[in-house]
Design an enzyme around this catalytic site. Structure first.
Site, PDB file in Angstrom:
ATOM      1  N   ASP A  73      -7.554  62.898  -7.148  1.00 39.79           N
ATOM      2  CA  ASP A  73      -8.048  61.621  -6.637  1.00 39.79           C
ATOM      3  C   ASP A  73      -8.823  60.878  -7.739  1.00 39.79           C
ATOM      4  O   ASP A  73      -8.553  59.695  -8.017  1.00 39.79           O
ATOM      5  CB  ASP A  73      -8.966  61.933  -5.441  1.00 39.79           C
ATOM      6  CG  ASP A  73      -9.088  60.781  -4.461  1.00 39.79           C
ATOM      7  OD1 ASP A  73      -8.503  59.729  -4.740  1.00 39.79           O
ATOM      8  OD2 ASP A  73      -9.782  60.942  -3.437  1.00 39.79           O
TER       9      ASP A  73
ATOM     10  N   ILE B 115      -0.276  64.347 -13.012  1.00 44.48           N
ATOM     11  CA  ILE B 115       0.541  63.450 -12.172  1.00 44.48           C
ATOM     12  C   ILE B 115       0.331  61.975 -12.530  1.00 44.48           C
ATOM     13  O   ILE B 115       1.205  61.150 -12.279  1.00 44.48           O
ATOM     14  CB  ILE B 115       0.278  63.715 -10.675  1.00 44.48           C
ATOM     15  CG1 ILE B 115       1.443  63.217  -9.816  1.00 44.48           C
ATOM     16  CG2 ILE B 115      -1.050  63.128 -10.217  1.00 44.48           C
ATOM     17  CD1 ILE B 115       1.469  63.761  -8.420  1.00 44.48           C
TER      18      ILE B 115
ATOM     19  N   ASN C 145      -9.157  61.982   0.566  1.00 44.91           N
ATOM     20  CA  ASN C 145      -9.970  62.374   1.738  1.00 44.91           C
ATOM     21  C   ASN C 145      -9.783  61.325   2.826  1.00 44.91           C
ATOM     22  O   ASN C 145      -9.265  60.240   2.577  1.00 44.91           O
ATOM     23  CB  ASN C 145     -11.440  62.544   1.350  1.00 44.91           C
ATOM     24  CG  ASN C 145     -11.982  61.316   0.637  1.00 44.91           C
ATOM     25  OD1 ASN C 145     -12.008  60.225   1.192  1.00 44.91           O
ATOM     26  ND2 ASN C 145     -12.377  61.497  -0.615  1.00 44.91           N
TER      27      ASN C 145
HETATM   28  N1  APR Z   1      -2.406  66.018 -11.807  1.00 46.38           N
HETATM   29  C1  APR Z   1      -1.865  66.954 -10.990  1.00 46.38           C
HETATM   30  N2  APR Z   1      -2.603  67.848 -10.318  1.00 46.38           N
HETATM   31  C2  APR Z   1      -3.960  67.807 -10.479  1.00 46.38           C
HETATM   32  C3  APR Z   1      -4.599  66.855 -11.317  1.00 46.38           C
HETATM   33  C4  APR Z   1      -3.756  65.930 -12.002  1.00 46.38           C
HETATM   34  N3  APR Z   1      -4.257  64.992 -12.791  1.00 46.38           N
HETATM   35  N4  APR Z   1      -5.946  67.091 -11.253  1.00 46.38           N
HETATM   36  C5  APR Z   1      -6.127  68.151 -10.422  1.00 46.38           C
HETATM   37  N5  APR Z   1      -4.946  68.597  -9.964  1.00 46.38           N
HETATM   38  C6  APR Z   1      -4.638  69.709  -9.044  1.00 46.38           C
HETATM   39  C7  APR Z   1      -5.684  70.748  -8.808  1.00 46.38           C
HETATM   40  O1  APR Z   1      -5.679  71.692  -9.880  1.00 46.38           O
HETATM   41  C8  APR Z   1      -5.196  71.376  -7.509  1.00 46.38           C
HETATM   42  O2  APR Z   1      -4.153  72.312  -7.764  1.00 46.38           O
HETATM   43  O3  APR Z   1      -4.411  69.175  -7.745  1.00 46.38           O
HETATM   44  C9  APR Z   1      -4.562  70.203  -6.765  1.00 46.38           C
HETATM   45  C10 APR Z   1      -5.354  69.660  -5.585  1.00 46.38           C
HETATM   46  O4  APR Z   1      -6.736  69.692  -5.868  1.00 46.38           O
HETATM   47  P1  APR Z   1      -7.738  68.523  -5.449  1.00 46.38           P
HETATM   48  O5  APR Z   1      -7.502  67.319  -6.286  1.00 46.38           O
HETATM   49  O6  APR Z   1      -9.093  69.102  -5.449  1.00 46.38           O
HETATM   50  O7  APR Z   1      -7.271  68.115  -3.938  1.00 46.38           O
HETATM   51  P2  APR Z   1      -7.578  68.814  -2.505  1.00 46.38           P
HETATM   52  O8  APR Z   1      -7.768  70.266  -2.577  1.00 46.38           O
HETATM   53  O9  APR Z   1      -6.520  68.263  -1.590  1.00 46.38           O
HETATM   54  O10 APR Z   1      -8.991  68.202  -2.117  1.00 46.38           O
HETATM   55  C11 APR Z   1      -9.098  66.853  -1.765  1.00 46.38           C
HETATM   56  O11 APR Z   1     -10.962  66.492  -3.249  1.00 46.38           O
HETATM   57  O12 APR Z   1     -11.053  64.974  -4.987  1.00 46.38           O
HETATM   58  C12 APR Z   1     -11.378  65.197  -3.668  1.00 46.38           C
HETATM   59  O13 APR Z   1     -11.317  63.000  -2.714  1.00 46.38           O
HETATM   60  C13 APR Z   1     -10.647  64.245  -2.738  1.00 46.38           C
HETATM   61  O14 APR Z   1     -12.063  64.870  -0.938  1.00 46.38           O
HETATM   62  C14 APR Z   1     -10.768  64.994  -1.458  1.00 46.38           C
HETATM   63  C15 APR Z   1     -10.547  66.433  -1.888  1.00 46.38           C
END
Ligand code: APR
Length: 188
Positions: free
Chosen positions: A41, A18, A31
């Protein structure tokens, strides 16, 4: 199925990173402290540079089910919308409503800022462990309801889900086909 036209709004699924998306607004899976982390993130803050975190600090956090908007630093997007999805804890703690709310909140913020295109990751399905099949249905349903309810009045004309893995893309494709079938048969 990877595309669906909803009135004047186009819903699109792609596999990718993304941080490379050229949408007006990209959504971060944040978060509630808006403190940064791993996953999307981490990738957004790394690629966007420190200006995004400086703005996040001033915002003082965000409730689960809500979102906050900042600039996008060095990213090709104009804005980052930091959405806070729920942590999965079995489904009995209002997770579905909170997840839908995080998507809806993000769409409204995008609309308030006059953006035409928004890109979402799959909120809550990484570190927060929301089962992806269920999360995909909620995400797509919420976007569909938003587009149909706005009936051409929203600035948002393009919604892209940028899905990181082939498995996640597959779950969203299946959910989108299901939703399109239900619409055709008049039950959605
Ligand atoms: N682009 C698109 N999607 C991504 C990318 C990227 N660069 N990196 C990871 N993902 C995907 C993951 O594979 C997953 O399918 O994004 C989705 C959401 O995963 P997370 O980033 O772990 O988000 P979430 O499950 O909502 O957890 C949020 O994780 O990083 C921490 O600070 C954040 O505490 C919060 C928690």
């Amino acid at each position: 199925m990877r595309d669906l036209q909803l009135g004047d709004c186009r819903l699109h699924l792609v596999q990718g990173d993304i941080t490379r998306e050229h949408a007006d607004a990209i959504v971060n899976a944040a978060n509630s402290g808006l403190r940064g982390g791993g996953g999307v993130d981490g990738a957004i803050h790394r690629a966007g540079g420190p200006a995004i975190m400086e703005e996040c600090r001033r915002l003082g956090g965000c409730l689960t089910g809500e979102a906050r908007l900042t600039g996008a630093g060095n990213l090709p997007a104009q804005y980052v919308i930091h959405a806070v999805g729920p942590v999965w804890s079995g489904g009995g703690r209002g997770e579905a409503a909170l997840l839908a709310s995080a998507y809806r909140y993000s769409l409204r913020l995008a609309e308030e800022h006059g953006t035409a295109s928004i890109a979402f990751p799959s909120l809550s399905t990484g570190a927060y462990r929301y089962p992806v099949d269920q999360a995909a249905r909620i995400a797509l349903r919420t976007v569909l309801d938003y587009c149909l309810a706005s009936d051409g009045r929203s600035s948002v004309k393009s919604v892209t889900f940028v899905l990181f893995t082939a498995d996640t893309l597959r779950a969203y494709e299946e959910a989108l086909s299901e939703l399109a079938r239900a619409r055709e048969s008049g039950s959605a």
